[in-house]
Design a protein around this motif. Sequence first.
Motif, PDB file in Angstrom:
ATOM      1  N   LYS A 156     -26.714  12.163  36.401  1.00  0.00           N
ATOM      2  CA  LYS A 156     -27.600  11.715  35.493  1.00  0.00           C
ATOM      3  C   LYS A 156     -29.150  11.553  36.261  1.00  0.00           C
ATOM      4  O   LYS A 156     -30.081  12.006  35.762  1.00  0.00           O
ATOM      5  CB  LYS A 156     -27.242  10.334  35.158  1.00  0.00           C
ATOM      6  N   ALA A 157     -28.961  11.442  37.557  1.00  0.00           N
ATOM      7  CA  ALA A 157     -30.044  11.319  38.798  1.00  0.00           C
ATOM      8  C   ALA A 157     -30.882  12.638  38.786  1.00  0.00           C
ATOM      9  O   ALA A 157     -31.976  12.756  38.518  1.00  0.00           O
ATOM     10  CB  ALA A 157     -29.707  10.673  39.725  1.00  0.00           C
ATOM     11  N   LEU A 158     -30.007  13.756  38.912  1.00  0.00           N
ATOM     12  CA  LEU A 158     -30.612  15.178  39.018  1.00  0.00           C
ATOM     13  C   LEU A 158     -31.137  15.434  37.893  1.00  0.00           C
ATOM     14  O   LEU A 158     -32.268  16.194  37.867  1.00  0.00           O
ATOM     15  CB  LEU A 158     -29.410  15.844  39.602  1.00  0.00           C
ATOM     16  N   HIS A 159     -30.467  15.233  36.766  1.00  0.00           N
ATOM     17  CA  HIS A 159     -31.049  15.713  35.470  1.00  0.00           C
ATOM     18  C   HIS A 159     -32.502  15.049  35.268  1.00  0.00           C
ATOM     19  O   HIS A 159     -33.453  15.530  34.682  1.00  0.00           O
ATOM     20  CB  HIS A 159     -30.052  15.424  34.354  1.00  0.00           C
ATOM     21  N   VAL A 211     -28.252  24.357  34.322  1.00  0.00           N
ATOM     22  CA  VAL A 211     -27.118  24.534  35.102  1.00  0.00           C
ATOM     23  C   VAL A 211     -26.192  23.029  34.628  1.00  0.00           C
ATOM     24  O   VAL A 211     -25.100  23.061  34.670  1.00  0.00           O
ATOM     25  CB  VAL A 211     -27.141  24.779  36.511  1.00  0.00           C
ATOM     26  N   LEU A 212     -27.293  21.947  34.808  1.00  0.00           N
ATOM     27  CA  LEU A 212     -26.528  20.806  34.552  1.00  0.00           C
ATOM     28  C   LEU A 212     -26.139  20.234  33.090  1.00  0.00           C
ATOM     29  O   LEU A 212     -25.832  19.291  33.088  1.00  0.00           O
ATOM     30  CB  LEU A 212     -27.631  19.594  35.146  1.00  0.00           C
ATOM     31  N   ARG A 213     -26.544  21.263  32.094  1.00  0.00           N
ATOM     32  CA  ARG A 213     -26.542  20.783  30.994  1.00  0.00           C
ATOM     33  C   ARG A 213     -25.042  20.150  30.366  1.00  0.00           C
ATOM     34  O   ARG A 213     -24.891  19.420  29.786  1.00  0.00           O
ATOM     35  CB  ARG A 213     -27.015  21.955  30.177  1.00  0.00           C
ATOM     36  N   ALA A 214     -24.024  21.066  30.865  1.00  0.00           N
ATOM     37  CA  ALA A 214     -22.657  20.870  30.371  1.00  0.00           C
ATOM     38  C   ALA A 214     -22.070  19.427  31.118  1.00  0.00           C
ATOM     39  O   ALA A 214     -21.616  18.777  30.509  1.00  0.00           O
ATOM     40  CB  ALA A 214     -22.040  22.150  30.997  1.00  0.00           C
ATOM     41  N   PRO A 215     -22.321  19.268  32.461  1.00  0.00           N
ATOM     42  CA  PRO A 215     -21.809  18.001  32.879  1.00  0.00           C
ATOM     43  C   PRO A 215     -22.759  16.893  32.486  1.00  0.00           C
ATOM     44  O   PRO A 215     -22.025  15.840  32.306  1.00  0.00           O
ATOM     45  CB  PRO A 215     -22.191  18.282  34.590  1.00  0.00           C
ATOM     46  N   TYR A 216     -24.032  16.893  32.048  1.00  0.00           N
ATOM     47  CA  TYR A 216     -24.673  16.063  31.593  1.00  0.00           C
ATOM     48  C   TYR A 216     -24.093  15.555  30.137  1.00  0.00           C
ATOM     49  O   TYR A 216     -24.039  14.323  29.809  1.00  0.00           O
ATOM     50  CB  TYR A 216     -26.253  16.385  31.214  1.00  0.00           C
ATOM     51  N   GLU A 217     -23.779  16.435  29.333  1.00  0.00           N
ATOM     52  CA  GLU A 217     -23.249  16.240  28.201  1.00  0.00           C
ATOM     53  C   GLU A 217     -21.805  15.474  28.184  1.00  0.00           C
ATOM     54  O   GLU A 217     -21.593  14.580  27.425  1.00  0.00           O
ATOM     55  CB  GLU A 217     -23.232  17.471  27.310  1.00  0.00           C
ATOM     56  N   SER A 218     -21.000  15.812  29.140  1.00  0.00           N
ATOM     57  CA  SER A 218     -19.675  15.310  29.205  1.00  0.00           C
ATOM     58  C   SER A 218     -19.653  14.130  30.009  1.00  0.00           C
ATOM     59  O   SER A 218     -18.450  13.497  30.085  1.00  0.00           O
ATOM     60  CB  SER A 218     -18.670  16.348  29.658  1.00  0.00           C
ATOM     61  N   LEU A 223     -20.230  19.316  39.819  1.00  0.00           N
ATOM     62  CA  LEU A 223     -19.411  20.479  40.046  1.00  0.00           C
ATOM     63  C   LEU A 223     -18.777  21.056  38.332  1.00  0.00           C
ATOM     64  O   LEU A 223     -18.281  21.721  38.442  1.00  0.00           O
ATOM     65  CB  LEU A 223     -18.102  20.170  40.620  1.00  0.00           C
ATOM     66  N   GLY A 224     -18.943  20.006  37.424  1.00  0.00           N
ATOM     67  CA  GLY A 224     -18.520  20.496  36.198  1.00  0.00           C
ATOM     68  C   GLY A 224     -19.346  21.547  35.667  1.00  0.00           C
ATOM     69  O   GLY A 224     -19.059  22.288  34.723  1.00  0.00           O
ATOM     70  N   ALA A 225     -20.491  21.933  36.213  1.00  0.00           N
ATOM     71  CA  ALA A 225     -21.298  22.987  35.975  1.00  0.00           C
ATOM     72  C   ALA A 225     -20.413  24.334  35.898  1.00  0.00           C
ATOM     73  O   ALA A 225     -21.134  25.363  35.347  1.00  0.00           O
ATOM     74  CB  ALA A 225     -22.787  22.932  36.334  1.00  0.00           C
ATOM     75  N   PHE A 226     -19.495  24.298  36.879  1.00  0.00           N
ATOM     76  CA  PHE A 226     -18.676  25.719  37.144  1.00  0.00           C
ATOM     77  C   PHE A 226     -17.685  25.974  36.217  1.00  0.00           C
ATOM     78  O   PHE A 226     -16.840  26.880  36.547  1.00  0.00           O
ATOM     79  CB  PHE A 226     -18.340  25.637  38.423  1.00  0.00           C
ATOM     80  N   ASP A 227     -17.285  25.126  35.214  1.00  0.00           N
ATOM     81  CA  ASP A 227     -16.359  25.317  34.273  1.00  0.00           C
ATOM     82  C   ASP A 227     -16.733  26.331  33.333  1.00  0.00           C
ATOM     83  O   ASP A 227     -18.261  26.303  32.693  1.00  0.00           O
ATOM     84  CB  ASP A 227     -15.929  23.936  33.527  1.00  0.00           C
ATOM     85  N   ALA A 228     -16.080  27.507  33.280  1.00  0.00           N
ATOM     86  CA  ALA A 228     -16.380  28.464  32.350  1.00  0.00           C
ATOM     87  C   ALA A 228     -16.625  28.168  30.926  1.00  0.00           C
ATOM     88  O   ALA A 228     -17.381  28.386  30.347  1.00  0.00           O
ATOM     89  CB  ALA A 228     -15.380  29.612  32.481  1.00  0.00           C
ATOM     90  N   ASP A 229     -15.539  27.349  30.350  1.00  0.00           N
ATOM     91  CA  ASP A 229     -15.789  26.904  28.993  1.00  0.00           C
ATOM     92  C   ASP A 229     -17.099  26.185  28.930  1.00  0.00           C
ATOM     93  O   ASP A 229     -17.662  26.355  27.919  1.00  0.00           O
ATOM     94  CB  ASP A 229     -14.530  26.235  28.538  1.00  0.00           C
ATOM     95  N   ALA A 230     -17.343  25.085  29.625  1.00  0.00           N
ATOM     96  CA  ALA A 230     -18.351  24.491  29.413  1.00  0.00           C
ATOM     97  C   ALA A 230     -19.835  25.109  29.512  1.00  0.00           C
ATOM     98  O   ALA A 230     -20.579  24.876  28.802  1.00  0.00           O
ATOM     99  CB  ALA A 230     -18.440  23.294  30.554  1.00  0.00           C
TER     100      ALA A 230
END
Length: 605
Positions: A156-159, A211-218, A223-230
Amino acid sequence: MGCADGRPGRRGPRRLLLLGPLLVLLLLGGAGPASAHAVLRDADPGDGAVLKSAPRHLTLTFSESVALLDDSFRVLDPDGRRLRVGEPENGPDGADTARVTLPAGLEQGTYTVAWRVVSADSHPVSGAFTFSVGKATVTTAAAALATGPTEDPVTKALHTIARYLAYLSVALLIGTAAFVAVCRPPHVPLHDRLLRTSWWALLAATLVLLVLRAPYESGEGPLGAFDADAAARTLTGRPGIVLLARLALLLAAGAHLLRVSRRRGRYGWTGAALAVGLAATWAAGEHASAGIQVPVAMTSSALHLLATAVWLGGLAALLAALHHGALPAAAVRRFSRVAFASVVVLVVTGVYQSWRGLGGWDALADTTYGRLLAIKLMAVVVLLAAAAVSRRWTALQTTPAVAEPSEDQAARTKVAAAVGGPSSGPPPSPPEPAGPEPSAEGEPDPAHRGALRRSVLTEVAVGAAVLAVTTLLTSTLPGRAEAEAATAAPAVVGASVTDVPFDVGTPGGRGTAQITIDPARVGDNSIEAVVYGPDGGISSVPELRISFTHRGQDIGPLDAALTDKGGYWGNSFLNLPVAGTWEMKVTVRTSDVDQITETRTVTVH
């Protein structure tokens, strides 16, 4: 800054008086777009519902379309174990519904549902509620009732930092380019560096946001940014597509800047079109893209951002020109007109966005969004004060030193100037100016120029602070949506826990009775009471009685009918018929003759 037309006179003060109220109205509208996050309107099964038979599907209905995550639903059974549910999908009624299939044969008891979706304005929203099958029971999943998946603070802070950097850099990029294109000042190397730096900063911020979009949503860590499906979901979802479009426009803008720099040409209509396109990506990816009057809101949002960039970014370019040296009076007059037009656009779009975002005056004080707008209003008061000082120094800078200068001298006169309202007509020949005399060549006095530069620097700093508040505003639930959520969304269910200390006056006769009422709502509730001894361990007592009385409605006392469950006392069918404050009497008997009664109040929703 204040109005600067190169001469003091009667029109300047009038414009300054007009500019103050306009900027106040601007801040009431906010520097960022405003509409609404998605609001949960209905749930099937409903919040707190007790069903005779187990449902096969769980359906949520929202106020706007939502995007679903792999982990959009978490359903916990009465023992707190997570159930295996089907893939989340939009319901048959449209994209504003979310649906999941539940396992067959759910046992009796209370189930907890934690949900998380992404609203149409690109911001994730979440919540939780309970429903029961057969009868309500005490659930151990109360901790999951807050927001479902946790919000990772690093992500959240990085975003947030990346979003602020994006606002700052796009304002600097568009504003500097507009200043150079419209005002046509002498070539200033600092302007080239400002353009390059802001372009690279905007490119980096956009990449980080993507890059941070997927972990920001979930709500996961970075590190959740490196999930291929996300990552695949990000690139195919609307927020990701908007960021990709911004990257493409940035690459085109970079090529255009390079071509203009090499040929010493002008930015022209191509630059204007690229600026509009960049502003449109903010309108398409933020609050303006959802809620009421979307076409009008998106147009207003793009114009608002462009006007902000031309004004605040132009101030930064002006500061660079002042640092480099003097500035031609003709450039000052052109920037004065453009800045005044920008303020007018800011006022019109800001007032509209204020109405759209707040919904009513009460929201200004009663909501987080309204309080942020109030903070921004205070920042603009400081900005107006700095503008008044800037205008004073501008008037001194633009006052000719000679009563009747020649045309050749007038053409070569340099002035340090600032933003403000448009001017008309040549300046009159005033008497001797106050302060130190300019040089014979018509160069502005260095002391005046330094003071003007400092006042413009103050304006730029306050403008950066305003953009910081804007960043917070665009991620805050608008007042209109917060009011709608309070009336339309199911209440978040939470157990009422009350600690009741007691002391019967005998050795070892002290302790605490912890009373849990779940869900503390009108109708059937589960009640659980645990007695702790003086050492903090669970204590067994021969009798525990609890009764409830509602004084305002003259109801009660209602006996909770507790039974010893072996380690705690409880009852799954405590009926509290009305909402409000109830008086709870707790009687603890520690021996055949020793007992005590304590009274506490509990709130039932």
